[in-house]
Write an enzyme that holds these catalytic residues in place. Structure first.
Site, PDB file in Angstrom:
ATOM      1  NE  ARG A  61      -4.254  -1.420   0.064  1.00  0.00           N
ATOM      2  CZ  ARG A  61      -4.441  -2.441  -0.778  1.00  0.00           C
ATOM      3  NH1 ARG A  61      -3.529  -2.715  -1.687  1.00  0.00           N
ATOM      4  NH2 ARG A  61      -5.555  -3.149  -0.731  1.00  0.00           N
TER       5      ARG A  61
ATOM      6  CG  HIS B 213      -3.153  -0.695  -6.805  1.00  0.00           C
ATOM      7  ND1 HIS B 213      -3.545  -0.024  -5.671  1.00  0.00           N
ATOM      8  CD2 HIS B 213      -3.297  -2.018  -6.503  1.00  0.00           C
ATOM      9  CE1 HIS B 213      -3.901  -0.887  -4.731  1.00  0.00           C
ATOM     10  NE2 HIS B 213      -3.758  -2.106  -5.223  1.00  0.00           N
TER      11      HIS B 213
HETATM   12  N1  NAI Z   1      -0.489  -4.122  -5.155  1.00  0.00           N
HETATM   13  C1  NAI Z   1      -1.440  -5.009  -5.301  1.00  0.00           C
HETATM   14  O1  NAI Z   1      -1.926  -5.209  -6.405  1.00  0.00           O
HETATM   15  C2  NAI Z   1      -1.922  -5.801  -4.134  1.00  0.00           C
HETATM   16  C3  NAI Z   1      -1.565  -5.478  -2.856  1.00  0.00           C
HETATM   17  N2  NAI Z   1      -1.994  -6.239  -1.807  1.00  0.00           N
HETATM   18  C4  NAI Z   1      -1.556  -5.875  -0.445  1.00  0.00           C
HETATM   19  O2  NAI Z   1      -0.843  -6.964   0.108  1.00  0.00           O
HETATM   20  C5  NAI Z   1      -1.170  -7.053   1.486  1.00  0.00           C
HETATM   21  C6  NAI Z   1      -0.835  -8.425   2.027  1.00  0.00           C
HETATM   22  O3  NAI Z   1      -1.748  -9.384   1.564  1.00  0.00           O
HETATM   23  P1  NAI Z   1      -1.802 -10.862   2.178  1.00  0.00           P
HETATM   24  O4  NAI Z   1      -0.475 -11.524   2.056  1.00  0.00           O
HETATM   25  O5  NAI Z   1      -2.971 -11.546   1.592  1.00  0.00           O
HETATM   26  O6  NAI Z   1      -2.055 -10.525   3.719  1.00  0.00           O
HETATM   27  P2  NAI Z   1      -1.926 -11.476   4.986  1.00  0.00           P
HETATM   28  O7  NAI Z   1      -2.848 -10.926   6.014  1.00  0.00           O
HETATM   29  O8  NAI Z   1      -2.049 -12.893   4.594  1.00  0.00           O
HETATM   30  O9  NAI Z   1      -0.416 -11.253   5.471  1.00  0.00           O
HETATM   31  C7  NAI Z   1      -0.009 -10.158   6.217  1.00  0.00           C
HETATM   32  C8  NAI Z   1       1.379 -10.408   6.825  1.00  0.00           C
HETATM   33  O10 NAI Z   1       1.807  -9.175   7.423  1.00  0.00           O
HETATM   34  C9  NAI Z   1       2.239  -9.440   8.745  1.00  0.00           C
HETATM   35  N3  NAI Z   1       1.980  -8.291   9.604  1.00  0.00           N
HETATM   36  C10 NAI Z   1       0.803  -7.634   9.805  1.00  0.00           C
HETATM   37  N4  NAI Z   1       0.971  -6.647  10.694  1.00  0.00           N
HETATM   38  C11 NAI Z   1       2.260  -6.696  11.090  1.00  0.00           C
HETATM   39  C12 NAI Z   1       3.040  -5.936  12.001  1.00  0.00           C
HETATM   40  N5  NAI Z   1       2.513  -4.925  12.699  1.00  0.00           N
HETATM   41  N6  NAI Z   1       4.325  -6.254  12.155  1.00  0.00           N
HETATM   42  C13 NAI Z   1       4.871  -7.276  11.474  1.00  0.00           C
HETATM   43  N7  NAI Z   1       4.188  -8.039  10.583  1.00  0.00           N
HETATM   44  C14 NAI Z   1       2.905  -7.736  10.404  1.00  0.00           C
HETATM   45  C15 NAI Z   1       1.441 -10.656   9.199  1.00  0.00           C
HETATM   46  O11 NAI Z   1       2.112 -11.299  10.252  1.00  0.00           O
HETATM   47  C16 NAI Z   1       1.383 -11.465   7.907  1.00  0.00           C
HETATM   48  O12 NAI Z   1       2.569 -12.214   7.816  1.00  0.00           O
HETATM   49  C17 NAI Z   1      -2.659  -6.680   1.510  1.00  0.00           C
HETATM   50  O13 NAI Z   1      -3.051  -6.245   2.789  1.00  0.00           O
HETATM   51  C18 NAI Z   1      -2.745  -5.587   0.468  1.00  0.00           C
HETATM   52  O14 NAI Z   1      -2.589  -4.319   1.075  1.00  0.00           O
HETATM   53  C19 NAI Z   1      -2.775  -7.329  -1.989  1.00  0.00           C
HETATM   54  C20 NAI Z   1      -3.158  -7.686  -3.245  1.00  0.00           C
HETATM   55  C21 NAI Z   1      -2.787  -6.950  -4.409  1.00  0.00           C
HETATM   56  O1  3PY Z   2      -6.746  -6.896  -3.370  1.00  0.00           O
HETATM   57  C1  3PY Z   2      -6.108  -5.890  -3.049  1.00  0.00           C
HETATM   58  O2  3PY Z   2      -5.925  -5.555  -1.870  1.00  0.00           O
HETATM   59  C2  3PY Z   2      -5.543  -5.073  -4.099  1.00  0.00           C
HETATM   60  O3  3PY Z   2      -4.770  -4.193  -3.846  1.00  0.00           O
HETATM   61  C3  3PY Z   2      -5.981  -5.402  -5.468  1.00  0.00           C
HETATM   62  O4  3PY Z   2      -5.457  -4.611  -6.427  1.00  0.00           O
END
Ligand code: NAI
Ligand code: 3PY
Length: 313
Positions: free
Chosen positions: A228, A276
């Protein structure tokens, strides 16, 4: 069973039809302003407050993405956007991990093989082989070892890189050194040459990519931010690039999207901008997961992907 759908840009027809096929007993409709007829579930992205405010009887609200920071921010700004007590669920992988692997690997190899510098040299018609980076001095650190981070880590290990991850609690990922908690962040950053951010945006992680953090990385470090924009202090990155602390950055997400036309990142020779797109929602796989979760709830089971609203992810 009644299901509401709202997304500001997705084609609603294909979602309504796709859900109806997967859940033949359901009546699926696109929410329109003024619709306060009964509903059991809602599938949303950026829902207007009036859509859900009076729907405390919903059995689940499904966010149509992996990150729920935007919808939780809406709730903070306009309380009631997410009725209290209704489970909020997010997408887990649904084809995003594969996309994220491709995105991160593309930039890791670009930086590791110094393609970004050769591209600049080409613009100057300059024929100048550069000293190759060595894998043993190119430790990759992944912040956020969740659904996406773990798969990215495994793909990088398979390519022979030394990989470490940082998360809230310890992780067991074959071939990956796990660090956890704020107290171990300095050790994780120390000697990390390429940092990949895949954290959720929460009150604890907002602004985490600042100059103080970048200074703890190996010098001439690389940054890939695919999580993000709120994680990154954009001015601090410009300073770190100017000082040579950061050699180059690949950014998919920004504090304000779309990125303003006058933003310095657009023309910075060491910054790559993508709009994005690192991992987008794939409707078919997303609908499969949501339908399976609805079936689980209907049968009294536990759905996966439930968000902890207090924690913020
Ligand atoms: N650029 C894009 O197109 C996309 C971006 N994203 C971003 O990727 C992020 C991650 O997605 P997922 O892997 O599915 O999430 P998830 O919830 O499975 O993994 C989050 C990880 O972050 C760690 N974490 C959370 N808070 C923490 C803290 N305070 N200190 C240390 N570690 C911490 C957790 O322990 C976990 O390992 C999403 O929240 C989203 O913002 C997701 C999809 C697409
Ligand atoms: O799924 C999300 O969080 C994304 O950022 C998709 O683009």
């Amino acid at each position: 069973m009644n299901i509401l759908f709202y997304h500001p840009t997705f084609n609603p027809e294909s979602w309504v039809n796709g859900l109806a096929q997967r859940l033949p007993q359901a009546q699926v409709r696109v929410w329109q302003p003024g619709d306060d007829a009964p509903a059991d579930y809602a599938l949303v992205w950026q829902p207007p407050r009036e859509m859900l405010a009076n729907r405390s009887g919903l059995k689940g609200i499904f966010a149509l993405g992996a990150g729920v920071d935007a919808i939780l921010a809406q709730e903070r700004q306009a309380p009631g956007t997410l009725p209290a007590g209704v489970p909020l669920l997010r997408l887990e992988d649904t084809g995003m991990a594969q996309q994220m692997r491709e995105y991160v690997l593309a930039y890791v190899l670009r930086f590791f093989r110094r393609m970004d510098e050769y591209q600049l040299q080409q613009q100057q018609k300059q024929w100048q082989p550069l000293k190759p980076h060595r894998q043993e001095r190119f430790t990759i650190g992944i912040m956020g070892a969740g659904v996406l981070g773990q798969q990215v880590a495994q793909a990088l290990v398979a390519l022979g890189f030394t990989v470490r991850c940082w998360s809230r609690s310890p992780k067991q990922i074959a071939g990956v050194e796990s660090f956890h908690g704020r107290e171990n962040l300095p050790a994780f950053l120390h000697e990390t040459r390429l940092l990949v951010n895949l954290l959720p945006n929460t009150p604890e992680t907002v602004g985490i990519l600042d100059l103080a953090l970048m200074k703890q990385l190996a010098s001439q470090a690389y940054l890939i931010n695919a999580a993000r924009g709120a994680h990154l202090k954009e001015g601090d990155l410009l300073t770190a690039l100017e000082q040579g602390q950061v050699a180059a950055a690949a950014l998919d997400v920004f504090a304000d999207e779309p990125l303003a036309r006058m933003h310095p990142f657009w023309s910075h020779p060491r910054v790559t901008v993508t709009p994005h797109i690192a991992a987008v929602t794939l409707p078919s796989q997303a609908m499969d997961q949501i339908a399976a979760n609805i079936r689980a709830i209907e049968q009294g089971g536990t759905p996966s992907g439930q968000v902890d609203r207090e924690r913020g992810y």
